[in-house]
Structures are given as structure tokens and as C-alpha cells.
Design an enzyme around this catalytic site. Sequence first.
Site, PDB file in Angstrom:
ATOM      1  N   LEU A   8       0.844  -1.200   0.000  1.00  0.00           N
ATOM      2  CA  LEU A   8       0.000   0.000   0.000  1.00  0.00           C
ATOM      3  C   LEU A   8       0.877   1.246   0.000  1.00  0.00           C
ATOM      4  CD1 LEU A   8      -2.666  -1.129   2.642  1.00  0.00           C
ATOM      5  CD2 LEU A   8      -2.461  -1.709   0.205  1.00  0.00           C
ATOM      6  N   GLY A  11      -0.719   6.638  -0.221  1.00  0.00           N
ATOM      7  CA  GLY A  11      -0.811   7.796   0.668  1.00  0.00           C
ATOM      8  C   GLY A  11       0.057   8.952   0.226  1.00  0.00           C
ATOM      9  N   ARG A  15       1.400  14.340   6.349  1.00  0.00           N
ATOM     10  CA  ARG A  15       2.202  14.775   7.493  1.00  0.00           C
ATOM     11  C   ARG A  15       3.677  14.959   7.126  1.00  0.00           C
ATOM     12  NH1 ARG A  15      -0.425  10.081  11.148  1.00  0.00           N
ATOM     13  NH2 ARG A  15      -0.795   9.271   9.058  1.00  0.00           N
ATOM     14  N   LYS A  22       4.611   9.230  -0.112  1.00  0.00           N
ATOM     15  CA  LYS A  22       5.323   8.962   1.150  1.00  0.00           C
ATOM     16  C   LYS A  22       6.289   7.786   1.023  1.00  0.00           C
ATOM     17  CE  LYS A  22       2.684   7.669   4.574  1.00  0.00           C
ATOM     18  NZ  LYS A  22       1.981   7.460   5.854  1.00  0.00           N
ATOM     19  N   THR A  78      -6.996   2.199   4.035  1.00  0.00           N
ATOM     20  CA  THR A  78      -6.156   1.044   3.682  1.00  0.00           C
ATOM     21  C   THR A  78      -6.990  -0.113   3.116  1.00  0.00           C
ATOM     22  OG1 THR A  78      -6.259   0.424   6.020  1.00  0.00           O
ATOM     23  CG2 THR A  78      -4.257   1.526   5.295  1.00  0.00           C
ATOM     24  N   GLY A 140      -2.516   1.019  15.213  1.00  0.00           N
ATOM     25  CA  GLY A 140      -3.685   0.220  15.558  1.00  0.00           C
ATOM     26  C   GLY A 140      -3.294  -0.750  16.677  1.00  0.00           C
TER      27      GLY A 140
HETATM   28  C1  UD1 Z   1      -1.913   1.795   9.565  1.00  0.00           C
HETATM   29  C2  UD1 Z   1      -2.893   0.806  10.230  1.00  0.00           C
HETATM   30  C3  UD1 Z   1      -2.492   0.664  11.691  1.00  0.00           C
HETATM   31  C4  UD1 Z   1      -1.043   0.229  11.804  1.00  0.00           C
HETATM   32  C5  UD1 Z   1      -0.130   1.165  11.042  1.00  0.00           C
HETATM   33  C6  UD1 Z   1       1.267   0.592  10.999  1.00  0.00           C
HETATM   34  C7  UD1 Z   1      -5.050   0.908   9.109  1.00  0.00           C
HETATM   35  C8  UD1 Z   1      -6.415   1.453   9.151  1.00  0.00           C
HETATM   36  N1  UD1 Z   1      -4.241   1.286  10.104  1.00  0.00           N
HETATM   37  O1  UD1 Z   1      -2.115   3.053  10.161  1.00  0.00           O
HETATM   38  O2  UD1 Z   1      -3.315  -0.288  12.322  1.00  0.00           O
HETATM   39  O3  UD1 Z   1      -0.678   0.184  13.177  1.00  0.00           O
HETATM   40  O4  UD1 Z   1      -0.579   1.320   9.696  1.00  0.00           O
HETATM   41  O5  UD1 Z   1       2.185   1.490  10.445  1.00  0.00           O
HETATM   42  O6  UD1 Z   1      -4.722   0.136   8.229  1.00  0.00           O
HETATM   43  N2  UD1 Z   1      -2.621   3.988   2.020  1.00  0.00           N
HETATM   44  C9  UD1 Z   1      -3.123   3.887   0.740  1.00  0.00           C
HETATM   45  N3  UD1 Z   1      -4.374   4.376   0.482  1.00  0.00           N
HETATM   46  C10 UD1 Z   1      -5.170   4.902   1.443  1.00  0.00           C
HETATM   47  C11 UD1 Z   1      -4.657   4.985   2.753  1.00  0.00           C
HETATM   48  C12 UD1 Z   1      -3.376   4.519   3.004  1.00  0.00           C
HETATM   49  O7  UD1 Z   1      -2.451   3.412  -0.161  1.00  0.00           O
HETATM   50  O8  UD1 Z   1      -6.309   5.288   1.121  1.00  0.00           O
HETATM   51  C13 UD1 Z   1      -1.253   3.481   2.297  1.00  0.00           C
HETATM   52  C14 UD1 Z   1      -0.316   4.559   2.821  1.00  0.00           C
HETATM   53  O9  UD1 Z   1       0.389   5.157   1.749  1.00  0.00           O
HETATM   54  C15 UD1 Z   1       0.615   3.772   3.723  1.00  0.00           C
HETATM   55  C16 UD1 Z   1      -0.240   2.617   4.213  1.00  0.00           C
HETATM   56  O10 UD1 Z   1      -1.344   2.532   3.333  1.00  0.00           O
HETATM   57  O11 UD1 Z   1       1.729   3.271   3.033  1.00  0.00           O
HETATM   58  C17 UD1 Z   1      -0.734   2.842   5.638  1.00  0.00           C
HETATM   59  O12 UD1 Z   1      -1.526   4.019   5.645  1.00  0.00           O
HETATM   60  P1  UD1 Z   1      -1.395   5.111   6.794  1.00  0.00           P
HETATM   61  O13 UD1 Z   1      -2.379   6.173   6.512  1.00  0.00           O
HETATM   62  O14 UD1 Z   1       0.004   5.506   6.993  1.00  0.00           O
HETATM   63  O15 UD1 Z   1      -1.908   4.258   8.028  1.00  0.00           O
HETATM   64  P2  UD1 Z   1      -1.523   4.438   9.545  1.00  0.00           P
HETATM   65  O16 UD1 Z   1      -2.335   5.552  10.119  1.00  0.00           O
HETATM   66  O17 UD1 Z   1      -0.068   4.490   9.745  1.00  0.00           O
HETATM   67 CA    CA Z   2       1.603   4.815   8.411  1.00  0.00          CA
END
Ligand code: UD1
Ligand code: CA
Length: 461
Positions: A8, A11, A15, A22, A78, A140
Site C-alpha cells: 500500500l 498515501g 504529514r 510517502k 487502507t 492500531g
Molecule cells: C496503519 C494501520 C495501523 C497500523 C499502522 C502501521 C489501518 C487502518 N491502520 O495506520 O493499524 O498500526 O498502519 O504502520 O490500516 N494507504 C493507501 N491508500 C489509502 C490509505 C493509506 O495506499 O487510502 C497506504 C499509505 O500510503 C501507507 C499505508 O497505506 O503506506 C498505511 O496508511 P497510513 O495512513 O500511513 O496508516 P496508519 O495511520 O499508519
Molecule cells: Ca503509516
Amino acid sequence: MKNCAIILAGGEGTRMKSSKPKAMAEILFRPMIDRVMDAALGAGVEDICVVTGYRADILDEHLKGRAETVHQAERLGTGHAVMQAADFIKEHSGVNVLILNGDAPFIDSKTIADALEYHTANRFVQTVISAKIDNPFGYGRIVRDKNESFKAIVEEASADCKTKKIKEINSGAMWFDCDTLTELLGLLTNDNSKGEYYITDTVSIALGKGLKVGAFAADNADAVLGANTRIQLAELNELLRKKVMTELMTEGVSVPCSDGVMIDDDAEIGADTVILPGTIIKHGCKIGKNCVIGPNTVLFDTTVGDNCTLNSVQAESAVIHDNASIGPFAHLRPGAEIGESSHCGNFTEVKNSKIGHHTSVSHLTYVGDSDVGNGVNFGCGCVTVNFNGKNKNRCVIGDDAFIGCNTNLIAPVTVGDRAFTAAGSTVTDDVPADALAIARERQTNKEGWVTDKKPYRPKKY
Ligand code: UD1
Ligand code: CA
């Protein structure tokens, strides 16, 4: 079919306040996405699908030929990101898929492989990689019941005071049975304070359906760390920087003062080598034994033999053989190969050239697109004139040749074995072996010219 992975990386990293995705943020000069990919590949995963979103063009270009990408047009969480890879998951029906976060660069192959073993041995449909960390804020939380059975993942934004105290967190890395994942994705909702689809909700959904879900606690707690801000990025950088230096010192490498020393964790460095302050060793470097590297040396994709000295050197995609000494202030560009016991001294630049052994390029010299023999001596200020404005041409210099100071070799040109060029020559034609080439105007002295013309009045002193 082999197991596969979805990373994934959609994002924006709001921040981070960056114009890049990122996952392209670097830890020790290597983008986080590359570190995550290496971990997956190292654990035997074959097909990788990266979910891109913000500045997808940058990731598409970066990953070309290495992974397929799917685009997430809107960032809805996610879980939504994983939904974009629905076709990829269906194509891998019957095997397991690993979900990884592109912003958690320390996940390692061993943790992934151990978690898979745990996943298959227990016949889980989903196995979340977790760890206990001192500061769980933002992650999480892994919620367990009285019997320590895994119940749910609760995100920071949804956690009550009691849940916030839990130190076991979700790394974001998890194994799924592909077919179950397809089913669970269809049941995800965005019914939470952020209105996002959380992949983490699959845990409670699966348990609610009576499926078996596990949490695999990683031995290496650092493996779970993620970077959402530049401050966290710097913390991860520092953590890895110190870890690498500690490992190297344990293996016999000296780092007497670590100021400004940054060494990628893939570097191989032999015993008794000393790394001096201001030295940066990036991805893809191999350094032999008993060398002195630095101060102020930057290496990338470069191989250095044993007993070499590199002082204030910049080298990229270069090879330096045993006993060579480079610098101070030398630049080795891609394709530079410096032979055994050879020397490149101050203000010298070598590009796409092979230099033999026991050759000396001591001062203010440029060697580009050339093949230089053994035992050659370049005087000060020599230039291989390799570019005529349109094409690059090569110079060939034979063994034991002596290139006089300020020689221009206009490529293509060959200087034979043992040949000499007179200082100040601009050599346009080949020089036979054992010959002396003089290619400059003969000197004439005009007697009394200054007394007649008085062309210059020096200041009084
Ligand atoms: C996420 C987890 C959290 C975990 C943490 C570990 C979820 C809801 N939460 O939180 O439980 O402890 O990672 O680091 O999964 N991304 C996408 N598309 C989106 C949203 C995110 O591709 O719509 C990607 C981001 O680029 C990133 C990853 O998913 O690489 C995680 O997303 P992020 O928003 O950083 O989640 P956290 O708040 O860190
Ligand atoms: Ca993250």
C-alpha cells in the site's frame, strides 16, 4: 502458484508535507518502498502489486519492470486501497497474499517468512504481524480477550483510554488467504470517525464469521515501525544508522568517530577497514579489508578492493582494485575502473574508463571514455577530449606510456606502449609505440620586445 504481495503506497503523506509519495521517502538514501519490496522478495514472494495514489506517476516510473501497479484514485483508507487490487487477488486464488505498508521500511524477510509459517501451520485465514513497542501512539492496537485470544484491531482514532494503553500494535503487515480476503473486502464498511475503509476491520469481521485469525508477534520489534512524519523518518534513519555501524564494528570495521557516517545496511565491508567522519556509503557497495575510507567520501554502487585509501572521494558505479589510492578530491563516475596499485589524485575525474594497474593520474586530469594501460603516468592537467559536441569517442593509451603535462588527447586517438607526449601537446593523430609526439607551436623569443612596447605597468611594491 507462489504467494504474492500487495504494497500500500497510495498515501500522500500529508504529514510529510512532500510533493512525492510517502513511500518514496528515503531511509539511508533508499526509498522506503524499495526496502519493503526487498523484504517481500527475500521471503520468497514472487508477484508484487503496488497500490499507488498520490503522484502515482513517480511510483510507476520508479517501479517499472519490478512490480505491477494499480491506481487508487481516491484515498479512502487502507481497506479501500486493498480493494483496488481485487483482480490481482482473484488471479492468485488458492495461495496466500501478504499485505504490506509502503511506509514501514524495517519489515524483514525473516519476520515475513516466520509469520507465514505460523499462518499456514495454524490454518489461519488471516495472520497479522504485531509487536510490543514502548510508544504505541498512532498505531492500531491488538486487542486480546482474557484468554489472550486475538479479538480485533482498534485504530488510535477509535480507541478508548483502556485500549490506548495496549502496547501490542499492528505492523500493517498481514498474510491472508486470497479467497477469504476477497470475501472480507466485500464486507468492509467505512463506519468510523474518519469515514475510511480500514483493512484492520477484517479481523473482527472474520472472527464474527467464525474464521481463524492469528496475530504473530515479531521477535524484532523494530520491524513494525512506520514513518508518518519527517521526525519519525529521521528517527528510523538514526536507528538503522546506529544498528549498521554496531554490526560492522562487531565484524572488525573501525568507525572511530561516527559523525556524519551513514552506511546502508546492504554494505559489505572487510575487517580492519576504517571509516572516517563524513563518509556516506549508499546502496550497493562492497569494500575490502584494511582500507581507509574517508573523511568526506560518498560511495554508491561501488566496489573497492583490499588496502585501498579513499580520501574525499565521490564514486558512483565504479570499481577500485586492491592497493589503489584515490583522492583527495577525486570523482569517479559510472564505469570508472581503477586498476591495482593505481592512483587518482587531487581534482581528477574518471568516467567510463578502464585504468590499468600501477598507473598514476595524479593531478587535475580528466579521463573519459578511455582505455588506459598499466604503468602509465599522466602529468598534471591532462584531458582526454572525448566529446566533439555530437559524439563521444574513445582514447586508447598503451602500457608504460607517459602523457606530458597539459596534454589534450583528441579522441579517437591511440597512444602506443611506452610512447611520450610532450607537455602542452594537443594530440590529434595516433602516436606509435616508443615514439615522442610533439604537437605544439615551436617557441620564438622576440629580443627587447617589452622594452619597446611597455605593454604592462606592474603596481608599485
Ligand atoms: C496503519 C494501520 C495501523 C497500523 C499502522 C502501521 C489501518 C487502518 N491502520 O495506520 O493499524 O498500526 O498502519 O504502520 O490500516 N494507504 C493507501 N491508500 C489509502 C490509505 C493509506 O495506499 O487510502 C497506504 C499509505 O500510503 C501507507 C499505508 O497505506 O503506506 C498505511 O496508511 P497510513 O495512513 O500511513 O496508516 P496508519 O495511520 O499508519
Ligand atoms: Ca503509516
